[in-house]
Design a protein around this motif. Sequence first.
Motif, PDB file in Angstrom:
ATOM      1  N   MET A  10      62.663  59.160  66.078  1.00 36.72           N
ATOM      2  CA  MET A  10      64.001  59.583  65.674  1.00 36.72           C
ATOM      3  C   MET A  10      64.992  59.130  66.731  1.00 36.72           C
ATOM      4  O   MET A  10      64.737  59.248  67.926  1.00 36.72           O
ATOM      5  CB  MET A  10      64.072  61.104  65.528  1.00 36.72           C
ATOM      6  CG  MET A  10      63.192  61.663  64.442  1.00 36.72           C
ATOM      7  SD  MET A  10      63.269  63.446  64.333  1.00 36.72           S
ATOM      8  CE  MET A  10      64.977  63.719  63.976  1.00 36.72           C
ATOM      9  N   LYS A  11      66.105  58.635  66.283  1.00 32.22           N
ATOM     10  CA  LYS A  11      67.184  58.259  67.187  1.00 32.22           C
ATOM     11  C   LYS A  11      68.388  59.109  66.805  1.00 32.22           C
ATOM     12  O   LYS A  11      68.991  58.908  65.756  1.00 32.22           O
ATOM     13  CB  LYS A  11      67.503  56.776  67.072  1.00 32.22           C
ATOM     14  CG  LYS A  11      66.360  55.898  67.532  1.00 32.22           C
ATOM     15  CD  LYS A  11      66.702  54.444  67.461  1.00 32.22           C
ATOM     16  CE  LYS A  11      65.516  53.624  67.916  1.00 32.22           C
ATOM     17  NZ  LYS A  11      65.794  52.196  67.897  1.00 32.22           N
ATOM     18  N   ALA A  12      68.701  60.067  67.663  1.00 33.99           N
ATOM     19  CA  ALA A  12      69.823  60.967  67.398  1.00 33.99           C
ATOM     20  C   ALA A  12      70.988  60.616  68.315  1.00 33.99           C
ATOM     21  O   ALA A  12      70.789  60.185  69.438  1.00 33.99           O
ATOM     22  CB  ALA A  12      69.400  62.410  67.632  1.00 33.99           C
TER      23      ALA A  12
END
Length: 57
Positions: A10-12
Amino acid sequence: MRADEIMIEMKAQLTVDRETAETCLKLVEMYTNQNPVLVMVQREETGKLKYTFEEFH
């Protein structure tokens, strides 16, 4: 990958609007006026700014 492993990448990215930033600055202002601290700013190699408190007497 084994059958019993699950991997999720995940890239937040956190964003803050100006009103929230100004509210946070007001909190920092209140804190520094109530405590013997200075706000220090350092520029990291990436160009980003890092803010910390330094106590003084």
